[in-house]
Design an enzyme around this catalytic site. Sequence first.
Site, PDB file in Angstrom:
ATOM      1  N   ASP A 148      -1.233  -5.673   3.630  1.00 21.30           N
ATOM      2  CA  ASP A 148      -1.092  -4.331   4.206  1.00 21.30           C
ATOM      3  C   ASP A 148      -0.680  -4.553   5.659  1.00 21.30           C
ATOM      4  O   ASP A 148      -1.498  -4.953   6.486  1.00 21.30           O
ATOM      5  CB  ASP A 148      -2.446  -3.608   4.098  1.00 21.30           C
ATOM      6  CG  ASP A 148      -2.480  -2.307   4.899  1.00 21.30           C
ATOM      7  OD1 ASP A 148      -1.422  -1.871   5.383  1.00 21.30           O
ATOM      8  OD2 ASP A 148      -3.591  -1.731   5.022  1.00 21.30           O
ATOM      9  N   LYS A 200       5.359  -1.268  14.219  1.00 18.64           N
ATOM     10  CA  LYS A 200       5.773  -0.633  12.964  1.00 18.64           C
ATOM     11  C   LYS A 200       6.377   0.759  13.204  1.00 18.64           C
ATOM     12  O   LYS A 200       7.156   1.253  12.384  1.00 18.64           O
ATOM     13  CB  LYS A 200       4.539  -0.543  12.058  1.00 18.64           C
ATOM     14  CG  LYS A 200       4.789  -0.034  10.674  1.00 18.64           C
ATOM     15  CD  LYS A 200       3.522  -0.181   9.856  1.00 18.64           C
ATOM     16  CE  LYS A 200       3.557   0.594   8.583  1.00 18.64           C
ATOM     17  NZ  LYS A 200       2.290   0.490   7.845  1.00 18.64           N
ATOM     18  N   GLU A 238       1.969   2.445   0.314  1.00 20.71           N
ATOM     19  CA  GLU A 238       0.554   2.299   0.676  1.00 20.71           C
ATOM     20  C   GLU A 238      -0.379   3.196  -0.154  1.00 20.71           C
ATOM     21  O   GLU A 238      -1.358   2.696  -0.713  1.00 20.71           O
ATOM     22  CB  GLU A 238       0.376   2.553   2.176  1.00 20.71           C
ATOM     23  CG  GLU A 238       0.904   1.377   2.980  1.00 20.71           C
ATOM     24  CD  GLU A 238       1.214   1.683   4.442  1.00 20.71           C
ATOM     25  OE1 GLU A 238       0.862   2.769   4.914  1.00 20.71           O
ATOM     26  OE2 GLU A 238       1.825   0.820   5.098  1.00 20.71           O
ATOM     27  N   ASP A 240      -3.530   9.470   3.243  1.00 20.46           N
ATOM     28  CA  ASP A 240      -3.518   8.200   3.987  1.00 20.46           C
ATOM     29  C   ASP A 240      -3.077   8.452   5.431  1.00 20.46           C
ATOM     30  O   ASP A 240      -1.896   8.668   5.707  1.00 20.46           O
ATOM     31  CB  ASP A 240      -2.545   7.242   3.262  1.00 20.46           C
ATOM     32  CG  ASP A 240      -2.469   5.877   3.929  1.00 20.46           C
ATOM     33  OD1 ASP A 240      -3.105   5.666   4.971  1.00 20.46           O
ATOM     34  OD2 ASP A 240      -1.747   5.004   3.374  1.00 20.46           O
TER      35      ASP A 240
END
Length: 608
Positions: free
Chosen positions: A8, A70, A171, A193
Site C-alpha cells: 500500500d 503521491k 485501494e 477510504d
Amino acid sequence: MEKVIGIDLGTTNSCVAIVENGTPTVISNRGGYKTTPSMIAVTEAGKRLVGHIAKRQAITNAENTVSAAKRLIGRKWTSPQVKNTVATSSYRIVEGPHQDVRIALREKDYSVPEISAMVLQEMKVIAEDYLGQPVTKAVITVPAYFNDNQRQATKDAGEIAGLEVIRIINEPTAAALSYGFGRPVEKTVAVYDFGGGTFDISILEIAPNGVFKVIATAGDTFLGGEDVDARVVDWLVQGFKAEHDIDLRQDRMALQRLKDAAEKAKCELSGTVETEINLPFIISSGRSEALHLQRALSRATLEELTLDLVERTIDICRQTLEDARLAKDEIEEVLLVGGMTRMPKVQESVQGFFEREPSKGVHPDEVVALGAAIQASALVDEKHDMILLDVTPHALGIMTFGSYFEELIPQNTTVPTNRQKIFTTSRDNQTAVKILVMQGEHEKAEDTDVLGEFILTGLRRAAKGQVEIEVTFEINADGIVSVRAKDLETALEQSIQVTATSGLTRDEIKQMMDNAKDDLVDRRVSEEFEGFRQEAQKLSADIERLLPQVEQIVASSDFGRDAIDKARSMLAKTQQAVERKDAAALKEQLEALARTQRMFKGVVAKTH
Ligand code: AMP
C-alpha cells in the site's frame, strides 16, 4: 517459490504485507512499526533517508525532505493540483523536461516516480529482511480514482525500485478483499477510504464463492488529510499575521513546523476536545525579539474549518450510490479505511449518510496492504478461488469535431470489456483522421486527460459525413487499453495499444533504475559497516575496561604479556578499520575481539 508482496503506497504512510501459510500478514519495519512514513530526504552529506528517519529530521531539513509525493504522481506541470502543491510545499517543485514534475533536492532534480520508488524500495527491503530472500515482484495499490497516467507512473516507480508490478489494484477493492478473505460473506459493502491525500468510495458485492464485484467507484485524488492539515496551517498563519504582521509561509522551517503541529493537533482532537498548539521561537532569525506561536484549537473549530472537505466526501458517496443504482438500506456494511476515518466528524458524517454504524472489523492502516498481499498470492498460486471484477473509474473515449469528448466506455464499466462506435468524416475529401484517446468525465475535450493518439490515413475521398470509421475500445484484465479504427468501406485498419505516460521516457526509467540499484548497494554496504562498527566498538570498550585489571594480573603471575600486546594491536587495527570505513577488515577483527574479550573476562573472574 518466490514470495510476491503487497504494497500500500500511501500518501502519508506505506505498508507491506504477504500471505504466509494462507494468512495475510503485515510486515513490521526494523523499528517495529507496521507502517512507514512515505517520506524521503537527502542530508547535507548527500545521504538518502527514507521513512521514520526522514520524518524525524523534516523540520531541520525542510527544503530537502519530501512528503506526500503521491499527490503529484502522474500529473502534468500545468495541472491546478501541481500549482496548489508548489504554493504550499516546503520542498522545491520544478518543471521537468516533458512538462512533468520534478523535485529539487540539494543539487539534483528527481522525478516523482523516482521519489515514490525510494519508498517502494524501502518496503521491498523491509520484506526482504523479514523473508531472508530477495523480493522482485509486487502488487501495488492505487486510489480507485487514479487515471491511467497516475497508474502508469506508479508502475514506473515500482520498476525503478526493482520490482515487477504484477498488478495494480484499487485501494478500496483491496480493503474489501481483505475484509471478505476466508469468510463466507454475501454482502453489498461500501468502502469509504479517506487517507492522507486521496478520497475513494467503492461499492462492492461480495459473494461467498470468492467473487468480489465492484459495482461503482468514485473519488477525488486531491482530497485527504493533507487538505485538512492545510486548513489548520492557514488558520495558524492568519492568526499570526493578524497579531504580528508576519507571514510565516515565507520561512520553510516555520512552515514545516506548522504542518507538523497541525497534523498532530488534528490527530489529538480525535481523542480529546481541545488541544494546545505550542511552537516556541517560530520566527527568530533577523529579529530583535524571538516570537512564539501558542494557540488553543478545539475540536469544534477544527470541524468548522474542514466541514466542506468532509461534505465533499459525502457528496461523492451520494453520487456513487446513485451510479450503483442502490438505496442506502441496500448497503449492508460500511468499511472505514484510511487514517482520516479516525476523525470523529468523519465517522459521524458517514454514519449519518449511510444510516448505519460503520464496521469496526478492519484495521484502517493495514487493510489495504493485506488486500494487496491476498491478490498477489492469488495471482502467483493461480488459485482461482477468488475472482475480482473491478470497474473503470473514468470514462474512456475520443475527441470529436469541435473538441468534444465522445464517450465509448462509460465510467463504472466492468473490465475486461470492449465497445464500438461509428464516426464519420467532418470535412470534404478528408483522407486522414486523428484519433485522440481521452479519459475523463467532461464534455469538453480540454478538461479530460489525453492517453494517446494515432492517425488513420488513406481514407477514400468523399463528401464530409460519407466515410464511416468504426472505432473499437478494448480494456483487458490488466486495465490495458487498446484502440482500433477501421474504415468500414475499405477495411483499412489502424490500432494502438494505449500506454499511459508517467512523463518519463524508457531511457530515463532505465537510468533511474540503475541509480536506485546503486543507491541500494551503497546503503546495504553502509548499514553492514554500521552493524560491524557498533559491535566492534562494544567489544573494544569491554577490552579497554578490562585491560588495566589484566595488566595487574600479568604483573603478578605468569599470564602472557604477549596477550596484552596482541589486544592493544587489535584495538588499534579496529580503530583504523573504523576510520577507513572498511567493513571487511572490521568483520575480520570481530572474531578476534570477541575471543579476547572472553579471555580477559575469564582471567579477571578467576582471580577475584
Ligand atoms: P493514510 O493515508 O491512510 O495513512 O492516512 C493518513 C492520514 O490520516 C493523515 O492525514 C493522518 O494525519 C490522518 N490520521 C491518522 N491518524 C489520525 C487520527 N487519529 N485522527 C485524525 N486523522 C488521523
